[in-house]
Design a protein around this motif. Structure first.
Motif, PDB file in Angstrom:
ATOM      1  N   ARG A   1       0.773  -1.213   0.219  1.00  0.00           N
ATOM      2  CA  ARG A   1      -0.122   0.005  -0.026  1.00  0.00           C
ATOM      3  C   ARG A   1       0.936   1.103   0.036  1.00  0.00           C
ATOM      4  NH1 ARG A   1      -5.075  -1.642  -1.488  1.00  0.00           N
ATOM      5  NH2 ARG A   1      -5.651  -3.194  -0.109  1.00  0.00           N
TER       6      ARG A   1
ATOM      7  N   LEU B   1      -5.081   1.852  -5.615  1.00  0.00           N
ATOM      8  CA  LEU B   1      -5.920   0.592  -5.341  1.00  0.00           C
ATOM      9  C   LEU B   1      -5.623  -0.283  -6.486  1.00  0.00           C
ATOM     10  CD1 LEU B   1      -9.245   1.515  -3.418  1.00  0.00           C
ATOM     11  CD2 LEU B   1      -6.797   0.864  -2.482  1.00  0.00           C
TER      12      LEU B   1
ATOM     13  N   HIS C   1     -10.499  -3.141  -0.270  1.00  0.00           N
ATOM     14  CA  HIS C   1     -10.280  -1.804  -0.752  1.00  0.00           C
ATOM     15  C   HIS C   1     -11.033  -0.559  -0.321  1.00  0.00           C
ATOM     16  CE1 HIS C   1      -7.693  -3.853  -3.533  1.00  0.00           C
ATOM     17  NE2 HIS C   1      -8.574  -4.347  -4.470  1.00  0.00           N
TER      18      HIS C   1
END
Length: 346
Positions: free
Chosen positions: A97, A152, A131
């Motif tokens: 991330r 994402l 998500h």
């Protein structure tokens, strides 16, 4: 001539007696303020994860009972390794991330968001829950929505690409330990898979060609995603976090499978168990099931049986793997999700 006093004025009927006070009208009910509604929504969202735990327990208590009974009879020396691999998967997810966004994110809240995202991932299919949690976390960190959505997409793209490279590297490193003859599908299955993929791609192309607003939105999204991807790959730290985390994540998940298999005495080596997980998750990852539960489990049992394991211990290994990766982090993940909502980080 004397002046006579004038007579006092006679009060009019309206002035003689005061009019009765009008009846009190009921106070108009005021609508709740936005701040009050926000507080109410935050309280509801804080309690919702705890409700989901109860629903999940009621729906899948049999799986939890079977998995716990299998693990109770397993060799306990390997189970702490499986727990450790499970905890490290959240660290790897946080690295991916961070590698998918140019801005620096706070490490501990980012890690907590991935623990919460892992719990939400088991409630909705195709990683929608994870998500959604991450998207909200990025927005609370000041990331604009288009760029958060682009991160994402990059996360979802890098994971299967890195997993494929890890799988190919394992095949090249240990070809003698892995028998592919029983795993290669027949020509009919390959043809059906190819036709299905071509049909989906043709439908997407036709949809984009005919729906102009959708095409404009998709093109804008792709421009944002490509701009951020080029920027990220000029930053060595982000490249290492992105691709290193994406390569480490499936290996850590496979380590959980190998640890459970070793604790149950499964007659397969660690290389075979790692290959079984990588192959099964790659083949069944396109099926939109919550957390991959179902398709990945069936493919994993099939792959381990094809590599020489008996069906019963292979099934027990998959059940134990689900206990360590789903049930064990579920309660901490939901509590973390509630805490992040309460602290306004989500």
């Amino acid at each position: 001539m004397s002046l006579l006093p004038l007579p006092a004025p006679v009060p009019s009927p309206a002035q003689a007696a005061p009019l009765p006070a009008p009846a009190a009208t009921p106070a108009r009910r005021r609508s709740p303020s936005p701040a009050r509604l926000a507080r109410l929504a935050r309280h509801v969202l804080t309690a919702l994860p705890l409700v989901l735990i109860g629903v999940w327990l009621a729906a899948d208590w049999r799986g939890l009972y079977d998995g716990a009974s299998h693990l109770a009879a397993a060799d306990p020396r390997w189970l702490p390794a499986g727990v450790g691999f499970t905890c490290l998967t959240f660290v790897a997810a946080a690295c991916i991330r961070q590698g998918a966004i140019p801005e620096r994110l706070p490490p501990l809240p980012l890690l907590a968001s991935q623990v919460a995202a892992g719990a939400a991932n088991h409630a909705l299919p195709a990683s929608i829950g994870a998500h959604a949690v991450t998207l909200r976390f990025l927005q609370r960190q000041g990331i604009p929505l288009p760029r958060a959505a682009a991160s994402l997409a990059l996360y979802a793209l890098v994971k299967p690409v890195a997993k494929t490279f890890v799988l190919l590297a394992l095949l090249l490193a240990a070809p003698e330990l892995i028998r592919l003859d029983a795993l290669v599908p027949d020509h009919g299955t390959l043809l059906m898979t190819g036709v299905g993929a071509a049909a989906v791609l043709a439908a997407l192309v036709l949809l984009l060609a005919t729906v102009r607003p959708l095409r404009r939105a998709v093109l804008g999204f792709l421009r944002t995603a490509l701009t951020d991807a080029r920027l990220l790959h000029t930053m060595p730290g982000r490249v290492l976090a992105l691709w290193g985390g994406a390569a480490a994540l499936p290996l850590l998940q496979a380590g959980v499978v190998a640890s459970v298999g070793a604790s149950l005495g499964l007659p397969l080596s660690w290389a075979q168990l790692v290959f079984a997980f990588l192959a099964a998750s790659t083949a069944a990852g396109a099926v939109p099931a919550p957390g991959g539960i179902g398709p990945v489990d069936a493919a994993l049992v099939f792959t381990m049986v094809a590599l020489g394991a008996a069906p019963a211990p292979a099934t027990a290994t998959v059940i134990g793997y689900r206990v360590l990766t789903v049930w064990l982090p579920l309660v901490p993940g939901m509590l973390t999700l509630s805490a992040l909502v309460h602290r306004k980080l989500l």
